[in-house]
Design an enzyme around this catalytic site. Structure first.
Site, PDB file in Angstrom:
ATOM      1  N   PRO A   1      47.237  37.507  29.000  1.00 17.71           N
ATOM      2  CA  PRO A   1      46.922  37.884  30.388  1.00 17.71           C
ATOM      3  C   PRO A   1      47.647  39.136  30.886  1.00 17.71           C
ATOM      4  O   PRO A   1      47.393  39.585  32.005  1.00 17.71           O
ATOM      5  CB  PRO A   1      47.374  36.654  31.189  1.00 17.71           C
ATOM      6  CG  PRO A   1      48.405  36.007  30.348  1.00 17.71           C
ATOM      7  CD  PRO A   1      48.024  36.271  28.924  1.00 17.71           C
TER       8      PRO A   1
ATOM      9  N   TYR B   1      55.115  43.956  37.563  1.00 21.91           N
ATOM     10  CA  TYR B   1      55.295  43.501  36.181  1.00 21.91           C
ATOM     11  C   TYR B   1      56.747  43.799  35.811  1.00 21.91           C
ATOM     12  O   TYR B   1      57.133  44.972  35.777  1.00 21.91           O
ATOM     13  CB  TYR B   1      54.369  44.256  35.230  1.00 21.91           C
ATOM     14  CG  TYR B   1      52.902  43.881  35.338  1.00 21.91           C
ATOM     15  CD1 TYR B   1      52.077  44.460  36.300  1.00 21.91           C
ATOM     16  CD2 TYR B   1      52.342  42.962  34.455  1.00 21.91           C
ATOM     17  CE1 TYR B   1      50.737  44.130  36.388  1.00 21.91           C
ATOM     18  CE2 TYR B   1      50.993  42.625  34.533  1.00 21.91           C
ATOM     19  CZ  TYR B   1      50.195  43.207  35.494  1.00 21.91           C
ATOM     20  OH  TYR B   1      48.866  42.871  35.576  1.00 21.91           O
TER      21      TYR B   1
ATOM     22  N   TYR C   1      44.183  50.073  32.664  1.00 22.89           N
ATOM     23  CA  TYR C   1      44.330  48.983  33.636  1.00 22.89           C
ATOM     24  C   TYR C   1      43.132  48.922  34.583  1.00 22.89           C
ATOM     25  O   TYR C   1      42.599  47.844  34.860  1.00 22.89           O
ATOM     26  CB  TYR C   1      45.640  49.132  34.426  1.00 22.89           C
ATOM     27  CG  TYR C   1      46.053  47.851  35.107  1.00 22.89           C
ATOM     28  CD1 TYR C   1      46.957  46.975  34.528  1.00 22.89           C
ATOM     29  CD2 TYR C   1      45.509  47.500  36.349  1.00 22.89           C
ATOM     30  CE1 TYR C   1      47.313  45.784  35.140  1.00 22.89           C
ATOM     31  CE2 TYR C   1      45.853  46.307  36.972  1.00 22.89           C
ATOM     32  CZ  TYR C   1      46.766  45.457  36.357  1.00 22.89           C
ATOM     33  OH  TYR C   1      47.100  44.272  36.968  1.00 22.89           O
TER      34      TYR C   1
ATOM     35  N   HIS D   1      43.759  47.279  45.398  1.00 21.63           N
ATOM     36  CA  HIS D   1      45.108  47.696  45.010  1.00 21.63           C
ATOM     37  C   HIS D   1      45.041  49.043  44.302  1.00 21.63           C
ATOM     38  O   HIS D   1      44.309  49.200  43.333  1.00 21.63           O
ATOM     39  CB  HIS D   1      45.755  46.659  44.081  1.00 21.63           C
ATOM     40  CG  HIS D   1      46.309  45.472  44.807  1.00 21.63           C
ATOM     41  ND1 HIS D   1      47.285  44.655  44.288  1.00 21.63           N
ATOM     42  CD2 HIS D   1      46.021  44.974  46.034  1.00 21.63           C
ATOM     43  CE1 HIS D   1      47.576  43.709  45.164  1.00 21.63           C
ATOM     44  NE2 HIS D   1      46.815  43.869  46.229  1.00 21.63           N
TER      45      HIS D   1
ATOM     46  N   LYS E   1      42.843  41.444  31.600  1.00 22.91           N
ATOM     47  CA  LYS E   1      41.573  41.903  31.056  1.00 22.91           C
ATOM     48  C   LYS E   1      40.549  40.794  30.773  1.00 22.91           C
ATOM     49  O   LYS E   1      39.366  41.082  30.556  1.00 22.91           O
ATOM     50  CB  LYS E   1      41.815  42.670  29.733  1.00 22.91           C
ATOM     51  CG  LYS E   1      42.446  44.025  29.947  1.00 22.91           C
ATOM     52  CD  LYS E   1      41.430  45.030  30.448  1.00 22.91           C
ATOM     53  CE  LYS E   1      42.030  46.220  31.125  1.00 22.91           C
ATOM     54  NZ  LYS E   1      41.957  46.238  32.588  1.00 22.91           N
TER      55      LYS E   1
END
Ligand code: APR
Ligand code: PHB
Length: 389
Positions: free
Chosen positions: A292, A200, A384, A72, A296
């Site tokens: 979450p 998100y 990220y 991704h 990580k």
């Protein structure tokens, strides 16, 4: 029984450490409290930083991930109807791999079996002795018989509820903790994911996340009060609520179906210091927990494994303890950056029960800042995809 490194806990941290050690010619024994079937059936998160991908490859367990995982190159952040993409490749030159932790654990067990590794499951009453002395050893019972493993070092890879952290005297440990006033209700469903990339979503009704495992297996989450139980949520109620929280175009595309798993996980941030006590080293969830939101948890466990593996290898191969002596400080420096990132993503994207109108405006402004500033998006993206080990 005698081994060089006794590893307590056969989750991803313990198995990866034993696999890496084995490839460097260092012996280990893994003691796992639960049955192997139980460990392999746990459903956890599914996003691997590139450093984790490379570590699994270096351990010789990257083959199926390479074939079946999904690279991704970005994620979408949404605030109500407005959404924007964080382009990892453009901003950092890196990407992440979507491949479930359950699959990673399968691959690690298969590799340990193929190499004839010793993983003892259903090991009860595991106790660590003389960790701060010169003859560390670990005792456990299995099938009513007590056994003892003598070793040079103990790796405490036994998660948040394990014995390793508790072995360090309470007055020598400092605990840092933040408990969030909500949980994530997650479902797994055999439906095509609503999007090729993760979404998100910070909505007025609360946070939602659209994730995936495969082209025909989706993972979705919604923020719920801690008082809710999974059985309070029918599949239909879940889908309705998810639809209301994600951007309208995604809601219109959403394919629903029966859930094949449904559970609620509370969110917390937790760090226990130090991560070393004599010859005992804490690794992964045994020493730290992240909410979450930044994906990580597993990645942080793997960076600990990396540091500890480097230290043990230098100890056995080069008779050099510098890296081992730096384990706790190096691991913690990275842990705290991931704690900060996971906390900031959680604060940005969730509704808090005691939030004032001011707090809401600040959240909206931060999302707007991310949408409009490449510097802000770069900062999010580099965290990220994972800070360097
Ligand atoms: N004795 C032996 N084994 C134990 C004991 C004990 N007293 N207590 C717990 N264990 C085992 C658990 O059954 C589990 O299989 O230790 C293992 C720990 O595994 P995880 O909890 O998965 O922790 P870890 O290996 O550090 O994995 C990283 O980060 O955020 C998370 O989802 C992520 O689970 C992942 C974790
Ligand atoms: C998941 O797919 O389970 C997942 C993905 C991203 C997260 C958390 C969980 O931040």
């Amino acid at each position: 029984m005698r081994t060089q490194v006794c590893i307590v806990g056969g989750g991803p941290s313990g198995l990866l450490l034993s696999q890496l050690l084995d490839r460097a010619g260092i012996d280990s024994v893994v003691l796992e409290r639960r049955s192997r079937e139980h460990v392999l059936s746990r459903i956890r998160a599914g996003v691997l930083e590139w450093g984790s991908v490379e570590l699994l490859q270096a351990a010789g367990v990257g083959e199926r991930m390479q074939r079946e995982g999904y690279v991704h190159e970005g994620v979408t952040l949404a605030g109500g109807a407005d959404s924007f993409r964080i382009d990892f490749r453009d901003l950092t030159g890196k990407a992440v791999m979507v491949y479930g932790q359950t699959e990673v654990t399968h691959d690690l067990y298969a590799a340990r079996d193929a190499a004839g590794g010793i993983v003892i499951d259903r090991a009860e009453d595991v106790a660590i002795h003389d960790a701060d002395g010169t003859s560390p050893h670990v005792t456990f019972t299995k099938g009513g018989r007590t056994s003892r493993v003598d070793c040079d070092f103990v790796a405490g890879c036994d998660g948040y509820h394990g014995v390793s952290r508790q072995t360090i005297p309470r007055d020598r440990r400092q605990v840092f903790e933040k408990v969030y006033p909500f949980g994530w209700l997650g479902i797994l469903s055999e439906t095509p994911p609503v999007s090729d990339e993760l979404i998100y979503a910070a909505s007025d009704r609360g946070f939602a996340l659209c994730s995936m495992r495969r082209k025909d297996l989706s993972r979705y989450y919604i923020q719920v009060p801690l008082s809710d139980r999974p059985e309070d949520w029918s599949d239909a109620a879940f889908w309705d609520e998810l639809r209301r929280r994600i951007p309208p175009d995604a809601a219109a595309r959403l394919v629903t179906g029966p859930s094949i798993e449904k559970s609620i996980a509370p969110l917390r941030s937790f760090v226990s210091e130090p991560m070393r006590w004599g010859r005992l080293f804490l690794v992964g969830d045994a020493a730290h927990i992240v909410p979450p939101t930044g994906a990580k948890g597993l990645n942080l466990a793997f960076s600990d494994v990396h540091y500890l593996y480097q230290g043990l290898r230098a100890h056995y191969h080069d008779h050099d303890d510098t890296a081992l002596d730096q384990y706790a400080s190096k691991a913690l420096a990275r842990v705290w950056k991931a704690e900060r990132f996971s906390w900031s993503m959680t604060m940005l994207l969730h509704r808090f029960p005691d939030q004032s109108p001011f707090d809401r405006r600040v959240q909206a402004a931060e999302l707007d800042y991310l949408a409009s500033s490449r510097a802000a998006r770069t900062s999010l993206a580099e965290n990220y995809v994972g800070l360097p080990f």
